[in-house]
Design a protein around this motif. Structure first.
Motif, short mmCIF file in Angstrom:
data_model
loop_
_atom_site.label_atom_id
_atom_site.label_comp_id
_atom_site.label_asym_id
_atom_site.label_seq_id
_atom_site.Cartn_x
_atom_site.Cartn_y
_atom_site.Cartn_z
N GLU A 96 4.89 6.38 22.94
CA GLU A 96 4.73 6.26 21.49
C GLU A 96 3.33 6.70 21.07
O GLU A 96 2.44 6.88 21.89
N ARG A 97 3.18 6.85 19.78
CA ARG A 97 1.88 7.19 19.21
C ARG A 97 1.75 6.52 17.86
O ARG A 97 2.74 6.17 17.22
N ARG A 98 0.53 6.33 17.43
CA ARG A 98 0.20 5.71 16.15
C ARG A 98 -1.00 6.44 15.58
O ARG A 98 -1.67 7.17 16.29
N VAL A 99 -1.27 6.16 14.31
CA VAL A 99 -2.55 6.57 13.76
C VAL A 99 -3.27 5.30 13.31
O VAL A 99 -2.66 4.36 12.82
N ALA A 100 -4.57 5.30 13.54
CA ALA A 100 -5.44 4.24 13.07
C ALA A 100 -6.38 4.88 12.07
O ALA A 100 -6.98 5.92 12.35
N VAL A 101 -6.49 4.27 10.90
CA VAL A 101 -7.30 4.84 9.82
C VAL A 101 -8.28 3.78 9.33
O VAL A 101 -7.90 2.64 9.06
N ARG A 102 -9.54 4.19 9.20
CA ARG A 102 -10.57 3.32 8.65
C ARG A 102 -11.02 3.89 7.31
O ARG A 102 -11.38 5.07 7.22
N VAL A 103 -10.99 3.05 6.29
CA VAL A 103 -11.48 3.42 4.95
C VAL A 103 -12.68 2.54 4.68
O VAL A 103 -12.59 1.31 4.74
N ARG A 104 -13.82 3.18 4.36
CA ARG A 104 -15.06 2.42 4.18
C ARG A 104 -15.74 2.81 2.89
O ARG A 104 -15.75 3.97 2.49
N ASP A 105 -16.30 1.80 2.24
CA ASP A 105 -17.17 2.05 1.09
C ASP A 105 -18.46 1.28 1.29
O ASP A 105 -18.55 0.45 2.19
N TRP A 106 -19.44 1.57 0.46
CA TRP A 106 -20.73 0.90 0.53
C TRP A 106 -21.01 0.15 -0.76
O TRP A 106 -22.15 -0.05 -1.15
N GLY A 107 -19.95 -0.28 -1.43
CA GLY A 107 -20.08 -0.99 -2.70
C GLY A 107 -20.10 -2.49 -2.50
O GLY A 107 -20.20 -3.01 -1.39
N ALA A 108 -19.95 -3.19 -3.61
CA ALA A 108 -19.95 -4.66 -3.61
C ALA A 108 -18.52 -5.17 -3.61
O ALA A 108 -17.65 -4.62 -4.28
N TRP A 109 -18.29 -6.22 -2.84
CA TRP A 109 -16.97 -6.84 -2.80
C TRP A 109 -16.72 -7.51 -4.14
O TRP A 109 -17.58 -8.18 -4.70
N ARG A 110 -15.54 -7.32 -4.64
CA ARG A 110 -15.13 -7.95 -5.89
C ARG A 110 -14.05 -8.97 -5.54
O ARG A 110 -13.05 -8.63 -4.94
N PRO A 111 -14.25 -10.22 -5.93
CA PRO A 111 -13.23 -11.22 -5.61
C PRO A 111 -11.87 -10.83 -6.19
O PRO A 111 -11.80 -10.10 -7.17
N GLU A 112 -10.82 -11.36 -5.57
CA GLU A 112 -9.47 -11.09 -6.05
C GLU A 112 -9.34 -11.53 -7.51
O GLU A 112 -9.94 -12.52 -7.92
N PRO A 113 -8.56 -10.80 -8.31
CA PRO A 113 -8.36 -11.21 -9.69
C PRO A 113 -7.63 -12.55 -9.77
O PRO A 113 -6.90 -12.91 -8.85
N ARG A 114 -7.86 -13.27 -10.84
CA ARG A 114 -7.15 -14.54 -11.05
C ARG A 114 -5.66 -14.25 -11.16
O ARG A 114 -5.26 -13.19 -11.65
N PRO A 115 -4.82 -15.20 -10.75
CA PRO A 115 -3.37 -14.98 -10.82
C PRO A 115 -2.87 -14.69 -12.23
O PRO A 115 -1.89 -13.98 -12.40
N ASP A 116 -3.55 -15.21 -13.25
CA ASP A 116 -3.10 -14.98 -14.63
C ASP A 116 -3.70 -13.71 -15.22
O ASP A 116 -3.45 -13.36 -16.36
#
Length: 167
Positions: A96-116
């Protein structure tokens, strides 16, 4: 973690650095929605050269696109514009074979939006539906998303895929 050096802008000044080898595909582009097409088309050509099955190829492109879109949309909000770095590699296993992909940024983490809130989307859900494994690592200087595809069978000469032309 130090930020890698950026290559000179490519023709048209859009993609900042592209490397295509048989087992690797990398691109760095400015965090601008227009630039998303650069990595999509290149990643698609790379996967086609690896003879990746179409359904799984579409899943990889969709998942990586979601990760890149999140970086473009959220990482540099309110700050200086930055880059998004995509590194994909072929991983061969027994039968078998797979691909592994890394996506990187150098920005600031933004918390998840509120559920509402109406600010959230289905990016993470889409990534998890399309890939076997998704990890998100927040670092002091950015975010790293790692995506691992579902395994696909080796085909014909999959261990020696045909070469991809330069971008």
């Amino acid at each position: 973690m130090t930020r890698p050096a950026v290559a000179e802008p490519a023709a048209g000044g859009h993609a900042l650095g592209v490397t295509v080898e048989t087992g690797f595909y990398t691109i760095r582009f400015g965090a601008d929605p227009v630039q998303l097409a650069f990595f999509r088309s290149g990643l698609d050509r790379w996967l086609q050269a690896l003879q990746w099955p179409e359904d799984e190829r579409v899943d990889v492109i969709l998942a990586v696109s979601e990760a890149c879109t999140n970086a473009v949309k959220h990482a540099y909000r309110g700050g200086a514009p930055g880059d998004v770095d995509v590194v994909a590699r072929l991983v061969l296993g027994p039968g078998e074979r797979r691909v592994a992909v890394r996506v990187r940024d150098w920005g600031a983490w933004r918390p998840e939006p509120r559920p509402d809130s109406h600010d959230g989307g289905f990016g993470l859900t889409t990534m998890k539906a399309c890939m076997e494994k998704v990890t998100i690592r927040r670092e002091p200087d950015g975010t790293v998303v790692t995506l691992t595809s579902v395994p696909v069978p080796l085909v014909g000469e999959a261990a020696e895929p045909r070469a991809v032309g330069a971008e």
